[in-house]
Design a protein around this motif. Structure first.
Motif, PDB file in Angstrom:
ATOM      1  N   VAL A   1       0.730  -2.464  -2.851  1.00  0.00           N
ATOM      2  CA  VAL A   1      -0.435  -2.476  -1.970  1.00  0.00           C
ATOM      3  C   VAL A   1      -0.420  -1.235  -1.080  1.00  0.00           C
ATOM      4  N   HIS A   2      -1.594  -0.860  -0.613  1.00  0.00           N
ATOM      5  CA  HIS A   2      -1.710   0.156   0.419  1.00  0.00           C
ATOM      6  C   HIS A   2      -1.387  -0.513   1.760  1.00  0.00           C
ATOM      7  N   LEU A   3      -0.463   0.071   2.514  1.00  0.00           N
ATOM      8  CA  LEU A   3      -0.039  -0.496   3.791  1.00  0.00           C
ATOM      9  C   LEU A   3      -0.609   0.339   4.924  1.00  0.00           C
ATOM     10  N   LEU A   4      -1.228  -0.345   5.882  1.00  0.00           N
ATOM     11  CA  LEU A   4      -1.777   0.315   7.070  1.00  0.00           C
ATOM     12  C   LEU A   4      -1.251  -0.394   8.303  1.00  0.00           C
ATOM     13  N   GLY A   5      -0.756   0.378   9.258  1.00  0.00           N
ATOM     14  CA  GLY A   5      -0.333  -0.186  10.535  1.00  0.00           C
ATOM     15  C   GLY A   5      -1.002   0.531  11.681  1.00  0.00           C
ATOM     16  N   HIS A   6      -1.573  -0.243  12.594  1.00  0.00           N
ATOM     17  CA  HIS A   6      -2.223   0.316  13.783  1.00  0.00           C
ATOM     18  C   HIS A   6      -1.258   0.267  14.958  1.00  0.00           C
ATOM     19  N   SER A   7      -0.968   1.412  15.578  1.00  0.00           N
ATOM     20  CA  SER A   7      -0.170   1.483  16.797  1.00  0.00           C
ATOM     21  C   SER A   7       1.216   0.855  16.576  1.00  0.00           C
ATOM     22  N   LEU A   8       1.568  -0.189  17.302  1.00  0.00           N
ATOM     23  CA  LEU A   8       2.832  -0.884  17.042  1.00  0.00           C
ATOM     24  C   LEU A   8       2.946  -1.274  15.579  1.00  0.00           C
ATOM     25  N   GLY A   9       1.840  -1.715  14.980  1.00  0.00           N
ATOM     26  CA  GLY A   9       1.862  -2.088  13.570  1.00  0.00           C
ATOM     27  C   GLY A   9       2.275  -0.943  12.668  1.00  0.00           C
ATOM     28  N   GLY A  10       1.987   0.294  13.070  1.00  0.00           N
ATOM     29  CA  GLY A  10       2.410   1.442  12.294  1.00  0.00           C
ATOM     30  C   GLY A  10       3.916   1.607  12.300  1.00  0.00           C
ATOM     31  N   GLN A  11       4.533   1.330  13.441  1.00  0.00           N
ATOM     32  CA  GLN A  11       5.986   1.467  13.499  1.00  0.00           C
ATOM     33  C   GLN A  11       6.674   0.326  12.752  1.00  0.00           C
ATOM     34  N   ILE A  12       6.071  -0.848  12.761  1.00  0.00           N
ATOM     35  CA  ILE A  12       6.597  -1.944  11.942  1.00  0.00           C
ATOM     36  C   ILE A  12       6.417  -1.618  10.466  1.00  0.00           C
TER      37      ILE A  12
ATOM     38  N   ALA B   1       9.111   0.238  -2.559  1.00  0.00           N
ATOM     39  CA  ALA B   1       8.574  -0.118  -3.873  1.00  0.00           C
ATOM     40  C   ALA B   1       7.314  -0.981  -3.827  1.00  0.00           C
ATOM     41  N   PRO B   2       7.173  -1.910  -2.847  1.00  0.00           N
ATOM     42  CA  PRO B   2       5.960  -2.753  -2.853  1.00  0.00           C
ATOM     43  C   PRO B   2       4.680  -2.041  -2.414  1.00  0.00           C
ATOM     44  N   PHE B   3       4.740  -0.740  -2.125  1.00  0.00           N
ATOM     45  CA  PHE B   3       3.610  -0.075  -1.492  1.00  0.00           C
ATOM     46  C   PHE B   3       3.127   1.133  -2.296  1.00  0.00           C
ATOM     47  N   ARG B   4       1.798   1.286  -2.344  1.00  0.00           N
ATOM     48  CA  ARG B   4       1.182   2.453  -2.975  1.00  0.00           C
ATOM     49  C   ARG B   4       1.101   3.624  -2.000  1.00  0.00           C
ATOM     50  N   SER B   5       0.923   3.328  -0.727  1.00  0.00           N
ATOM     51  CA  SER B   5       0.776   4.372   0.276  1.00  0.00           C
ATOM     52  C   SER B   5       1.029   3.763   1.641  1.00  0.00           C
ATOM     53  N   LEU B   6       1.192   4.635   2.644  1.00  0.00           N
ATOM     54  CA  LEU B   6       1.355   4.203   4.033  1.00  0.00           C
ATOM     55  C   LEU B   6       0.389   4.998   4.908  1.00  0.00           C
ATOM     56  N   THR B   7      -0.449   4.270   5.661  1.00  0.00           N
ATOM     57  CA  THR B   7      -1.320   4.888   6.656  1.00  0.00           C
ATOM     58  C   THR B   7      -0.851   4.482   8.049  1.00  0.00           C
ATOM     59  N   LEU B   8      -0.577   5.476   8.874  1.00  0.00           N
ATOM     60  CA  LEU B   8      -0.231   5.273  10.281  1.00  0.00           C
ATOM     61  C   LEU B   8      -1.475   5.567  11.110  1.00  0.00           C
TER      62      LEU B   8
ATOM     63  N   ALA C   1     -12.695   7.334   5.522  1.00  0.00           N
ATOM     64  CA  ALA C   1     -11.478   8.140   5.420  1.00  0.00           C
ATOM     65  C   ALA C   1     -10.357   7.362   4.737  1.00  0.00           C
ATOM     66  N   LEU C   2     -10.244   6.071   5.041  1.00  0.00           N
ATOM     67  CA  LEU C   2      -9.211   5.252   4.403  1.00  0.00           C
ATOM     68  C   LEU C   2      -9.449   5.141   2.902  1.00  0.00           C
ATOM     69  N   ALA C   3     -10.683   4.830   2.516  1.00  0.00           N
ATOM     70  CA  ALA C   3     -10.982   4.655   1.093  1.00  0.00           C
ATOM     71  C   ALA C   3     -10.801   5.963   0.321  1.00  0.00           C
ATOM     72  N   ASP C   4     -11.192   7.080   0.937  1.00  0.00           N
ATOM     73  CA  ASP C   4     -11.011   8.369   0.273  1.00  0.00           C
ATOM     74  C   ASP C   4      -9.524   8.635   0.022  1.00  0.00           C
ATOM     75  N   PHE C   5      -8.700   8.367   1.034  1.00  0.00           N
ATOM     76  CA  PHE C   5      -7.258   8.566   0.874  1.00  0.00           C
ATOM     77  C   PHE C   5      -6.686   7.617  -0.167  1.00  0.00           C
ATOM     78  N   TRP C   6      -7.067   6.355  -0.102  1.00  0.00           N
ATOM     79  CA  TRP C   6      -6.531   5.378  -1.062  1.00  0.00           C
ATOM     80  C   TRP C   6      -6.950   5.698  -2.495  1.00  0.00           C
ATOM     81  N   ASP C   7      -8.156   6.196  -2.658  1.00  0.00           N
ATOM     82  CA  ASP C   7      -8.592   6.605  -4.005  1.00  0.00           C
ATOM     83  C   ASP C   7      -7.619   7.648  -4.574  1.00  0.00           C
ATOM     84  N   THR C   8      -7.289   8.622  -3.774  1.00  0.00           N
ATOM     85  CA  THR C   8      -6.383   9.686  -4.211  1.00  0.00           C
ATOM     86  C   THR C   8      -4.958   9.170  -4.361  1.00  0.00           C
ATOM     87  N   ALA C   9      -4.495   8.393  -3.384  1.00  0.00           N
ATOM     88  CA  ALA C   9      -3.123   7.873  -3.419  1.00  0.00           C
ATOM     89  C   ALA C   9      -2.915   6.939  -4.600  1.00  0.00           C
TER      90      ALA C   9
END
Length: 293
Positions: free
Chosen positions: A111-122, A132-139, A280-288
């Motif tokens: 899956v594509h993983l996205l974390g906002h603020s504290l969620g990004g650090q988690i 391995a469980p992730f296609r990409s990481l968005t902070l 912006a998220l969808a554009d990045f995920w398309d490429t990732a």
């Protein structure tokens, strides 16, 4: 603080408890829109004092791009249970293991993983445990280390208040003072005061104390992250008092990450400018997604 009316989840979205090997987590799960080519699944982690509702405005535009989005309340946040007083249950590594269990429970491949603020650090901690469980990481509006000094002072005020006051009493004080950007910041996109109060009262004090301490002491782990074979995206508003935008620019360079600055947005681009943020998220995920297949 500016707010907007609380939007309803888009058609087809479901709120339910996601059963995992580490417990049940409250989620809002929005499928790809009818007729859209399914392009992947994204797991969305909220920030400090936040909840799955912070992503409500992103679900529909991402669904039209073919993305299923699953926004989650972390352990002890809003509608996900957790201990009231045991701060060790909210150690960053424990929360990271929860994220790995959530990704596994979705049973849909990486899956594509996205974390906002504290969620990004988690999210970063989860990826460092197992990418391995992730296609990409968005902070999203999430920096390389501890939050700014001004925000540390505000988190300390909250922690001091929680030591001597009930959650209901602290809520009244926050409303009188006006929530700072990090403490209550994600509320910017939600105008339903009843919902805001319910989620505050539903959040466990130990979760706020433990994660507030993490925000004030987080080490820089960018070099560790950059060593992983994963596409990275650093997204922020054009202004952010929690982590200065220049610091986020530098982190993106260190990660060799795709960088997005959303004009007209501050610490919560998901609420301040949801349409350009979703684009912006969808554009990045398309490429990732192409890079990882």
């Amino acid at each position: 603080m500016t707010t907007h009316p609380a939007p309803a989840p888009p058609p087809g979205a479901r709120a339910y408890g996601l059963s995992t090997a580490r417990g049940v987590f409250a989620v809002v799960d929005c499928p790809a829109a009818p007729g859209a080519e399914p392009r992947g699944v994204a797991l969305l982690l909220p920030g400090f004092t936040g909840s799955k509702e912070d992503f409500t405005l992103l679900h529909e535009p991402l669904a039209t791009r073919g993305y299923r989005t699953v926004a989650v309340d972390g352990r002890g946040q809003h509608e996900s249970d957790g201990p009231e007083d045991d701060e060790t249950a909210y150690a960053q590594k424990e929360l990271a293991r929860d994220v790995l269990a959530q990704a596994e429970a979705l049973d849909c491949g990486p899956v594509h993983l996205l974390g906002h603020s504290l969620g990004g650090q988690i999210a970063r901690a989860a990826v460092l445990l197992d990418h391995a469980p992730f296609r990409s990481l968005t902070l999203m509006a999430s920096g390389p280390a501890e939050i700014s000094v001004s925000q540390q002072q505000r988190v300390k005020l909250l922690r001091d208040a929680l030591a001597v006051m009930s959650m209901a009493e602290v809520w009244d004080v926050i409303q009188a003072m006006g929530p700072p950007e990090e403490v209550g910041g994600p509320a910017r996109g939600i105008g339903d005061q009843d919902l805001l109060r319910r989620r505050w009262l539903g959040t466990k004090p130990a979760q706020l104390l433990a994660t507030g301490r993490q925000l004030c002491t987080e080490p820089d782990r960018v070099a560790e992250l950059a060593a992983l074979p994963l596409p990275f995206h650093v997204l922020s508003g054009a202004h952010d008092d929690t982590w200065p935008v220049a610091l986020l620019d530098d982190m993106a360079v260190r990660l060799n990450a795709h960088r997005t600055v959303v004009e007209g947005a501050e610490h919560s681009p998901n609420a301040d400018q949801p349409l350009p943020t979703a684009r912006a998220l969808a554009d990045f995920w398309d490429t990732a997604g192409r890079e990882r297949t």
